[in-house]
Design an enzyme around this catalytic site. Structure first.
Site, PDB file in Angstrom:
ATOM      1  CG  HIS A 101     -52.252  11.803  32.398  1.00  0.00           C
ATOM      2  ND1 HIS A 101     -52.620  13.118  32.606  1.00  0.00           N
ATOM      3  CD2 HIS A 101     -50.902  11.783  32.444  1.00  0.00           C
ATOM      4  CE1 HIS A 101     -51.536  13.849  32.785  1.00  0.00           C
ATOM      5  NE2 HIS A 101     -50.481  13.063  32.697  1.00  0.00           N
ATOM      6  CB  CYS A 102     -50.499  10.603  26.863  1.00  0.00           C
ATOM      7  SG  CYS A 102     -49.113  10.060  25.869  1.00  0.00           S
ATOM      8  CB  ILE A 103     -46.264   9.446  31.001  1.00  0.00           C
ATOM      9  CG1 ILE A 103     -46.070   8.109  30.307  1.00  0.00           C
ATOM     10  CG2 ILE A 103     -47.012   9.284  32.299  1.00  0.00           C
ATOM     11  CD1 ILE A 103     -45.114   7.208  31.080  1.00  0.00           C
ATOM     12  CB  VAL A 116     -46.187  16.264  30.244  1.00  0.00           C
ATOM     13  CG1 VAL A 116     -46.063  16.393  31.761  1.00  0.00           C
ATOM     14  CG2 VAL A 116     -44.867  15.920  29.653  1.00  0.00           C
ATOM     15  CG  ASN A 117     -52.096  17.836  28.027  1.00  0.00           C
ATOM     16  OD1 ASN A 117     -52.845  17.924  29.000  1.00  0.00           O
ATOM     17  ND2 ASN A 117     -52.223  18.615  26.973  1.00  0.00           N
TER      18      ASN A 117
END
Ligand code: ZN
Ligand code: ZN
Length: 296
Positions: free
Chosen positions: A145-147, A150-151
């Site tokens: 999950h890549c901050i 946001v996805n």
């Protein structure tokens, strides 16, 4: 006391929206430093310097378009959701196990094997699928999950993520190199007060930020290149150690095609051809060929 550590993960989503603002802030700062302050004004000087300035400004814009395009594709493309009928498949397995089974359906997706069951989604899990605690759902071929976007990064947007990382690395590397001469003369200019404090601050900040990003992204590019070439996700790195031969490793060329598609012309664009979407099952994240499929 009801302490649920996964609750903390939802905070990452809010942090993600701040990251988007930060990304655009950094782009604006760098644009000002490279195009407006240092190289843009020299385009009309004439001579070799003019040509070099033009090349730098043009390359800056090309990389900016490519990284922004890839960025929006990662942000807005669904990484891959488990179809609703996987629930039917897992129910079917459970019922068959209990010897109360009924006839199986003839639909394609329902005949595919579920390798597990997610209690939180109450649905079957296709191979290489993992539950994301931030998105609160299962994601097909989940990488992480890549901050920053946001996805989740999964089967359907991994290519776009890799291109975003690559173009951002190239852009920040180029910015660092073209701002280096101005950065070296920074202290001299401060001493002589030959440039305005605002311009000097922009150059200094942009150089430091771009250098920091270029160095961190270099590690990321190397790490993901090695994952791509071995057809492994960040989540699977830990699973892989148990296997002597990773079953999804089809050889580096096939491994690249499993993520980027078979059309080499499109490898550097955040797009897939229609044929690839139909012919490469890994791109929809439900079926993945293994070494045994290739060797047979
Ligand atoms: Zn789940
Ligand atoms: Zn997620």
């Amino acid at each position: 006391m009801d302490l649920n550590p996964f609750r903390l993960c939802s905070g990452l989503k809010i942090l993600g929206y701040l990251m988007i603002l930060l990304v655009f802030g950094i782009i604006a700062l760098t644009y000002d430093a490279v195009v407006v302050v240092t190289w843009g004004p020299h385009i009309f000087d004439g001579g070799a310097n003019s040509f070099l300035s033009f090349l730098i400004v043009a390359l800056f814009h090309v990389l900016l378009v490519m990284l922004t395009w890839s960025y929006f594709m990662v942000v807005f493309r669904d990484p891959g959701a488990v179809p609703a009928n996987w629930k039917m498949l897992s129910d079917q397995n459970v019922e068959e196990d209990n010897s109360t089974a009924m006839p199986s359906s003839s639909e394609d997706t329902e005949r595919r094997p579920a390798i597990g069951y997610c209690n939180r989604c109450q649905n079957g899990k296709p191979p290489r699928c993992h539950h994301c605690s931030v998105c609160k759902r299962c994601v097909l071929k989940m990488d992480h999950h890549c901050i920053w976007v946001v996805n989740c990064v999964g089967a359907c947007n991994y290519k776009f993520f890799l291109l975003f990382v690559l173009y951002t690395f190239l852009e920040t590397l180029m910015d660092t190199l073209v701002l280096l001469p101005s950065f070296i003369s920074f202290f001299q200019q401060v001493k002589n007060s030959s440039s305005s404090p605002g311009k000097l601050a922009v150059i200094f900040l942009a150089f430091v930020v771009n250098l920091a990003f270029a160095l961190s992204l270099l590690c990321f590019v190397v790490m993901h290149a090695s994952l791509l070439l071995s057809n492994t996700t960040s989540v699977e790195v830990h699973e892989k150690r148990k296997d002597v031969r990773w079953k999804y490793d089809l050889g580096w060329k096939n491994n690249i095609e499993q993520v980027f598609g078979t059309k080499k012309m499109l490898w550097f664009f955040p797009l897939f051809s229609k044929e690839d979407l139909e012919r490469v099952p890994a791109l929809d994240g439900l079926d993945f060929p293994t070494r045994s499929d290739i060797e047979v």
